[in-house]
Motif scaffolding. Structure first.
Motif, short mmCIF file in Angstrom:
data_model
loop_
_atom_site.label_atom_id
_atom_site.label_comp_id
_atom_site.label_asym_id
_atom_site.label_seq_id
_atom_site.Cartn_x
_atom_site.Cartn_y
_atom_site.Cartn_z
N ALA A 86 48.07 40.21 31.58
CA ALA A 86 47.99 40.67 32.98
C ALA A 86 48.01 39.91 33.98
CB ALA A 86 47.08 42.00 33.05
N SER A 87 48.62 39.79 35.00
CA SER A 87 48.64 38.74 36.12
C SER A 87 47.47 39.07 36.91
CB SER A 87 49.81 38.83 36.92
OG SER A 87 49.82 37.92 38.02
N ILE A 88 46.49 38.27 37.35
CA ILE A 88 45.35 38.36 37.95
C ILE A 88 45.22 37.41 38.91
CG2 ILE A 88 42.61 38.30 37.52
CD1 ILE A 88 44.04 40.39 35.88
N ALA A 89 44.74 38.15 40.20
CA ALA A 89 44.51 37.17 41.30
C ALA A 89 42.74 37.23 41.54
CB ALA A 89 45.31 37.69 42.50
N PRO A 90 42.47 36.24 40.93
CA PRO A 90 40.83 36.17 41.40
C PRO A 90 40.42 36.08 42.47
CG PRO A 90 41.63 34.49 39.82
CD PRO A 90 42.95 34.94 40.09
N CYS A 91 39.17 36.72 43.02
CA CYS A 91 38.76 36.57 44.38
C CYS A 91 38.28 35.28 44.67
CB CYS A 91 37.51 37.38 44.57
SG CYS A 91 36.07 36.85 43.25
N GLU A 92 37.96 34.67 45.89
CA GLU A 92 37.72 33.22 46.43
C GLU A 92 36.49 32.70 45.42
OE1 GLU A 92 36.51 30.88 50.15
OE2 GLU A 92 37.45 32.74 50.41
N GLU A 93 35.61 33.56 45.22
CA GLU A 93 34.32 33.14 44.48
C GLU A 93 34.62 32.65 42.98
OE1 GLU A 93 33.24 35.66 47.97
OE2 GLU A 93 34.45 35.86 46.39
N MET A 94 35.55 33.57 42.50
CA MET A 94 35.93 33.38 41.12
C MET A 94 36.89 32.10 40.97
SD MET A 94 36.63 36.56 38.96
CE MET A 94 35.53 38.01 38.68
N LEU A 95 37.69 31.83 41.87
CA LEU A 95 38.41 30.61 41.89
C LEU A 95 37.53 29.36 42.21
CD1 LEU A 95 41.72 31.74 44.10
CD2 LEU A 95 41.79 31.14 41.54
#
Length: 153
Positions: A86-95
């Motif tokens: 799945a294509s995931i867009a992590p939140c800023e904290e995870m990035l």
């Protein structure tokens, strides 16, 4: 194999000595070929522990932006769990966490590629979207949804 991988990744194993003794018995009964991937799983965990200890000694103490996280670097072919495509867009904290770890990892090992597998991760998250403060233990996917609500507050 799947049960062992979950115990190792979630740190639910009673002791590594007991797991090692079981693998030794399997080796006697089934041969070296049958346990090769199990041994690779233990090797991955030991190397990941050493890598995590080294990462925690950096100036941010292993928690960039105040986010404590633990990363496991695993060989693709040794583990039974497969990555969710799945294509995931992590939140800023995870990035921020992934970028910090990637910078550290690539300074140690050039030419290796890291692939982030979010469906195998767990998160302990302080939910700020309720009237009272709650600490939740959720999957990485659930954490991404909750972070949307946390950021709106």
């Amino acid at each position: 194999k799947r049960a062992l991988s979950r115990r190792l990744l979630n740190k639910l194993s009673v002791s590594n000595d007991a797991e090692d003794a079981f693998i030794t018995k399997l080796k006697v009964e089934c041969g070296q070929q049958a346990i090769q991937k199990l041994v690779s799983m233990f090797t991955d965990m030991a190397l990941s522990d050493a890598l995590q200890d080294e990462y925690n000694k950096l100036t941010h103490g292993g928690s960039p932006g105040g986010v404590v996280h633990e990363v496991r670097v695993l060989q693709t072919n040794a583990w039974p769990e497969k990555a969710d495509e799945a294509s995931i867009a992590p939140c800023e904290e995870m990035l921020n966490c992934t970028k910090a770890f990637e910078n550290f990892y690539h300074s140690k090992h050039s030419g290796r590629k890291l692939r982030w597998i979010y469906n195998m991760g767990g998160v302990e998250l302080t939910a700020l979207c309720f009237p009272r403060r709650h600490i939740l233990v959720v999957s990485a996917y659930q954490a991404l949804a909750l972070m949307v609500f946390n950021s709106r507050r």
